[in-house]
Design a protein around this motif. Structure first.
Motif, PDB file in Angstrom:
ATOM      1  N   GLY A  81       0.819  -1.115   0.223  1.00  0.00           N
ATOM      2  CA  GLY A  81      -0.129  -0.011  -0.073  1.00  0.00           C
ATOM      3  C   GLY A  81       0.996   1.105  -0.287  1.00  0.00           C
ATOM      4  N   GLU A  82       0.234   2.339   0.530  1.00  0.00           N
ATOM      5  CA  GLU A  82       0.791   3.572   0.193  1.00  0.00           C
ATOM      6  C   GLU A  82       0.886   4.347   1.644  1.00  0.00           C
ATOM      7  OE1 GLU A  82      -0.482   6.251  -2.977  1.00  0.00           O
ATOM      8  OE2 GLU A  82      -0.516   7.809  -1.426  1.00  0.00           O
ATOM      9  N   ARG A  83       2.034   4.852   2.123  1.00  0.00           N
ATOM     10  CA  ARG A  83       1.904   5.716   3.352  1.00  0.00           C
ATOM     11  C   ARG A  83       2.818   7.124   2.819  1.00  0.00           C
ATOM     12  NH1 ARG A  83       7.110   4.656   7.188  1.00  0.00           N
ATOM     13  NH2 ARG A  83       8.407   3.732   5.543  1.00  0.00           N
ATOM     14  N   SER A  84       2.621   7.912   3.881  1.00  0.00           N
ATOM     15  CA  SER A  84       3.468   9.331   3.750  1.00  0.00           C
ATOM     16  C   SER A  84       4.153   9.587   5.060  1.00  0.00           C
ATOM     17  CB  SER A  84       2.411  10.397   3.131  1.00  0.00           C
ATOM     18  OG  SER A  84       1.487  10.560   4.034  1.00  0.00           O
ATOM     19  N   LEU A  85       5.188  10.285   4.953  1.00  0.00           N
ATOM     20  CA  LEU A  85       5.878  10.911   6.101  1.00  0.00           C
ATOM     21  C   LEU A  85       6.176  12.357   5.841  1.00  0.00           C
ATOM     22  CD1 LEU A  85       8.497   8.051   7.340  1.00  0.00           C
ATOM     23  CD2 LEU A  85       6.256   8.750   8.369  1.00  0.00           C
ATOM     24  N   ALA A  86       6.107  13.124   7.013  1.00  0.00           N
ATOM     25  CA  ALA A  86       6.721  14.459   6.807  1.00  0.00           C
ATOM     26  C   ALA A  86       8.045  14.482   6.540  1.00  0.00           C
ATOM     27  CB  ALA A  86       6.473  15.239   8.094  1.00  0.00           C
ATOM     28  N   TRP A  87       8.532  15.564   6.014  1.00  0.00           N
ATOM     29  CA  TRP A  87       9.841  15.595   5.309  1.00  0.00           C
ATOM     30  C   TRP A  87      11.070  15.163   6.640  1.00  0.00           C
ATOM     31  CZ3 TRP A  87      13.578  18.928   7.183  1.00  0.00           C
ATOM     32  CH2 TRP A  87      12.869  19.778   8.236  1.00  0.00           C
ATOM     33  N   HIS A  88      10.603  15.725   7.706  1.00  0.00           N
ATOM     34  CA  HIS A  88      11.566  15.529   8.696  1.00  0.00           C
ATOM     35  C   HIS A  88      11.650  14.193   9.393  1.00  0.00           C
ATOM     36  CE1 HIS A  88       8.258  16.304  11.637  1.00  0.00           C
ATOM     37  NE2 HIS A  88       7.940  17.132  10.806  1.00  0.00           N
ATOM     38  N   GLU A  89      10.426  13.587   9.079  1.00  0.00           N
ATOM     39  CA  GLU A  89      10.241  12.105   9.560  1.00  0.00           C
ATOM     40  C   GLU A  89      11.032  11.185   8.549  1.00  0.00           C
ATOM     41  OE1 GLU A  89       5.920  12.353  11.748  1.00  0.00           O
ATOM     42  OE2 GLU A  89       6.087  12.179   9.773  1.00  0.00           O
ATOM     43  N   PHE A  90      10.960  11.494   7.454  1.00  0.00           N
ATOM     44  CA  PHE A  90      11.518  10.844   6.378  1.00  0.00           C
ATOM     45  C   PHE A  90      12.989  10.732   6.217  1.00  0.00           C
ATOM     46  CE2 PHE A  90      13.138  10.069   1.945  1.00  0.00           C
ATOM     47  CZ  PHE A  90      12.622   8.745   1.588  1.00  0.00           C
ATOM     48  N   LEU A  91      13.665  12.216   6.570  1.00  0.00           N
ATOM     49  CA  LEU A  91      15.162  12.228   6.576  1.00  0.00           C
ATOM     50  C   LEU A  91      15.617  12.030   8.136  1.00  0.00           C
ATOM     51  CD1 LEU A  91      15.317  15.589   4.390  1.00  0.00           C
ATOM     52  CD2 LEU A  91      15.658  13.259   3.511  1.00  0.00           C
ATOM     53  N   VAL A  92      16.206  11.029   8.109  1.00  0.00           N
ATOM     54  CA  VAL A  92      16.489  10.560   9.563  1.00  0.00           C
ATOM     55  C   VAL A  92      18.068  10.832   9.872  1.00  0.00           C
ATOM     56  CG1 VAL A  92      14.547   9.222  10.063  1.00  0.00           C
ATOM     57  CG2 VAL A  92      16.703   8.156   9.003  1.00  0.00           C
ATOM     58  N   GLY A  93      18.827  10.980   8.973  1.00  0.00           N
ATOM     59  CA  GLY A  93      20.312  11.008   9.125  1.00  0.00           C
ATOM     60  C   GLY A  93      20.826  11.491   8.006  1.00  0.00           C
ATOM     61  N   VAL A  94      22.283  11.346   7.912  1.00  0.00           N
ATOM     62  CA  VAL A  94      23.132  11.616   6.910  1.00  0.00           C
ATOM     63  C   VAL A  94      23.029  10.367   5.861  1.00  0.00           C
ATOM     64  CG1 VAL A  94      25.503  12.002   6.159  1.00  0.00           C
ATOM     65  CG2 VAL A  94      24.754  13.131   8.177  1.00  0.00           C
ATOM     66  N   LYS A  95      22.541  10.631   4.666  1.00  0.00           N
ATOM     67  CA  LYS A  95      22.270   9.645   3.911  1.00  0.00           C
ATOM     68  C   LYS A  95      21.527   8.531   4.353  1.00  0.00           C
ATOM     69  CE  LYS A  95      26.076  10.698   0.848  1.00  0.00           C
ATOM     70  NZ  LYS A  95      27.034  10.245  -0.189  1.00  0.00           N
ATOM     71  N   ARG A  96      20.528   8.822   5.332  1.00  0.00           N
ATOM     72  CA  ARG A  96      19.712   7.715   5.819  1.00  0.00           C
ATOM     73  C   ARG A  96      18.179   8.344   5.829  1.00  0.00           C
ATOM     74  NH1 ARG A  96      19.637   6.339  10.819  1.00  0.00           N
ATOM     75  NH2 ARG A  96      20.576   7.910  11.722  1.00  0.00           N
ATOM     76  N   ASN A  97      17.397   7.566   5.133  1.00  0.00           N
ATOM     77  CA  ASN A  97      15.864   7.779   5.313  1.00  0.00           C
ATOM     78  C   ASN A  97      14.997   6.674   5.906  1.00  0.00           C
ATOM     79  OD1 ASN A  97      15.299   5.886   3.096  1.00  0.00           O
ATOM     80  ND2 ASN A  97      15.973   7.318   1.561  1.00  0.00           N
ATOM     81  N   ALA A  98      13.884   7.018   5.829  1.00  0.00           N
ATOM     82  CA  ALA A  98      12.775   6.088   6.565  1.00  0.00           C
ATOM     83  C   ALA A  98      12.022   5.057   5.656  1.00  0.00           C
ATOM     84  CB  ALA A  98      11.795   6.861   7.321  1.00  0.00           C
ATOM     85  N   LEU A  99      12.587   4.945   4.476  1.00  0.00           N
ATOM     86  CA  LEU A  99      12.196   4.137   3.500  1.00  0.00           C
ATOM     87  C   LEU A  99      12.298   2.495   3.990  1.00  0.00           C
ATOM     88  CD1 LEU A  99      10.915   4.469   0.734  1.00  0.00           C
ATOM     89  CD2 LEU A  99      13.224   3.924  -0.341  1.00  0.00           C
ATOM     90  N   HIS A 100      11.224   1.810   3.877  1.00  0.00           N
ATOM     91  CA  HIS A 100      11.385   0.284   4.007  1.00  0.00           C
ATOM     92  C   HIS A 100      11.798  -0.581   2.728  1.00  0.00           C
ATOM     93  CE1 HIS A 100       7.717   0.783   7.322  1.00  0.00           C
ATOM     94  NE2 HIS A 100       9.059   1.061   7.791  1.00  0.00           N
ATOM     95  N   PRO A 101      12.578  -1.491   3.259  1.00  0.00           N
ATOM     96  CA  PRO A 101      13.072  -2.367   2.015  1.00  0.00           C
ATOM     97  C   PRO A 101      12.287  -2.581   0.601  1.00  0.00           C
ATOM     98  CG  PRO A 101      13.942  -3.203   4.041  1.00  0.00           C
ATOM     99  CD  PRO A 101      12.728  -2.219   4.371  1.00  0.00           C
ATOM    100  N   ASP A 102      10.911  -2.763   1.191  1.00  0.00           N
ATOM    101  CA  ASP A 102      10.240  -3.211  -0.117  1.00  0.00           C
ATOM    102  C   ASP A 102       9.413  -1.849  -0.846  1.00  0.00           C
ATOM    103  OD1 ASP A 102       8.340  -2.544   2.234  1.00  0.00           O
ATOM    104  OD2 ASP A 102       7.110  -4.221   1.374  1.00  0.00           O
TER     105      ASP A 102
END
Lengths: 157, 287
Positions: free
Chosen positions: B134-155
């Motif tokens: 399915g689909e989900r959304s995160l605010a930009w600051h929840e998505f960008l969690v660190g240097v070159k790290r984001n909250a994307l799941h592997p699938d």
């Protein structure tokens, strides 16, 4: 994996591993060594070709990503009878090259510019060519050559 | 290495579910650099350049959705009215890079120097992610969690970014060693939100992720109100107020020394970028 591309208007098929870049396929599989490979990380612009009319770095593209698309290389600039493209002629006349390594990339980037904007200013030429490096000329004659080609292609006296 | 070439979004999502280790690739201007330098050797790639659903943008219900596969060249050609977006797109690489590089790439790489990211942050953008589940959304600051790290799941794949349209002037500016082909040492997006009577400022390259300068934002909004400039665009702020705004902007930065510049220089760059951006926005309102 078989990849079919239209290269300079001719359909070409090469059997390549997926990890091979478009630049390497053009040079090693299709024998089109006019596309030069410089930095291999998207900085120097020597490997610039047109993909569906848009300039791209062929070292940052897997050949399989370009499957079915139209690739134009520096070999596709001159006419079939060998008559130079106005850009090539202008680079010759205005001394827009010395060692020539960067020249194919500059020619292809300039070709996209003149397709989009037949009357660029000097500043527009410099801005457009900012993604190509030349270690010989100091750029002045390259910019002059592109402006000369533009003038000739517009049919100005 | 395997390369998958899906032609539809459902096909791509199914591939990503089956091969979560596969690296998504669009323009390749980040992914290929790491591969060519042998810094990263993915076992599989999923090419996203053929998927029409990712290569679109649209206005919807007071919002704008910008697909992950839209290139910076297209942003410049198709969205010139979004001034900050246009200015950020124009500073990405060179024409050859902009013809390939995408907004999804900046989000996927999640480098604090990604030029689109401060613009997304200043617009309060939300990142839309999709998977076979399915689909989900995160605010930009929840998505960008660190240097070159984001909250994307592997699938998951990045579908795009969405934000509420902001009425008011804005800009993106950055500092680097030359005008083209440069990774920024400091970047700033400033928007005036005329409806909310708010100022929004986001900074890139001066902290582990993008940061908003909340304290400076509140200061600027209050000063504009005090000068009566929300109602009267002719009203101005003093040089001293603009300078203080710049100082407060840099208060949000947490820069480091690195190959591109020192922390001290970056702090100074934020002062200057902030002061200039607010002055430009006010000048734009005066017309």
């Amino acid at each position: 994996m078989d990849v079919t591309l239209s290269v300079n208007g001719v359909s070409r098929t090469a059997s390549v591993e997926p990890r091979i870049t478009l630049a390497d396929v053009l040079r090693d599989e299709l024998g089109l060594t006019g596309t030069h490979v410089g930095c291999e990380h998207g900085v120097c612009g020597a490997c610039t070709v047109l993909l569906d009319g848009r300039s791209v770095r062929s070292c940052l593209l897997f050949a399989v990503q370009a499957a079915g698309q139209e690739v134009t290389t520096v070999e596709g600039l001159a006419a079939a009878d060998g008559t130079l493209h106005p850009l090539q002629k202008a680079f010759h006349d205005a001394h827009g090259l010395q060692c020539g390594f960067c020249t194919p990339g500059f020619l292809m980037a300039a070709r996209e510019l003149l397709d989009e904007n037949p009357s660029p200013t000097e500043s527009e030429v410099r801005t457009w060519l900012s993604g190509n490096l030349c270690r010989c000329t100091g750029y002045q004659n390259i910019v002059d050559a592109v402006l000369l080609a533009a003038e000739r292609m517009r049919g100005a006296p | 290495m395997d390369v998958y070439l899906p032609r539809t979004l459902p096909e791509a999502l199914e591939l990503k579910a089956r091969h979560p280790e596969a690296m998504p690739i669009a323009g390749g201007t980040d992914v290929m650099v790491d591969i060519n330098f042998d810094r990263h050797r993915p076992t599989a790639l999923i090419d996203l350049t053929r998927i029409p659903e990712l290569a679109v943008w649209r206005r919807e219900d007071g919002h704008i959705f910008l697909g992950a596969g839209v290139t910076y060249t297209r942003i410049m050609q198709e969205l010139p009215g979004l001034r900050a977006w246009f200015q950020a797109a124009r500073t990405v690489g060179s024409p050859q890079i902009r013809n390939r590089a995408t907004v999804g790439g900046n989000l996927g790489t999640a480098s604090p120097a990604g030029d689109a990211l401060p613009v997304i942050a200043a617009h309060d953008g939300e990142v839309i992610m999709i998977s076979a589940r399915g689909e989900r959304s995160l605010a930009w600051h929840e998505f960008l969690v660190g240097v070159k790290r984001n909250a994307l799941h592997p699938d998951e794949l990045i579908a795009g970014v969405r934000w509420r349209t902001v009425r008011g002037p804005g800009s993106f500016s950055k500092i680097g060693t030359r005008n083209a082909m440069v990774i920024s040492m400091a970047g700033l997006c400033l928007l005036l939100d005329e409806e909310a009577r708010a100022v929004r400022v986001a900074l890139g390259s001066v902290a582990p992720t993008i940061v908003r300068a909340a304290e400076a934002e509140a200061f600027a909004a209050a000063e504009i109100a005090r000068a009566g400039a929300w109602d009267d665009p002719k009203a101005t702020l003093s040089e001293g107020t603009l300078a203080e705004f710049g100082e407060r902007v840099t208060g949000a930065a947490k820069p480091i020394d690195d190959i591109r510049g020192t922390a001290r220089y970056r702090r100074h760059a934020c002062v200057v970028l902030g002061r200039r951006a607010l002055a430009w926005a006010l000048a734009d309102r005066r017309g």
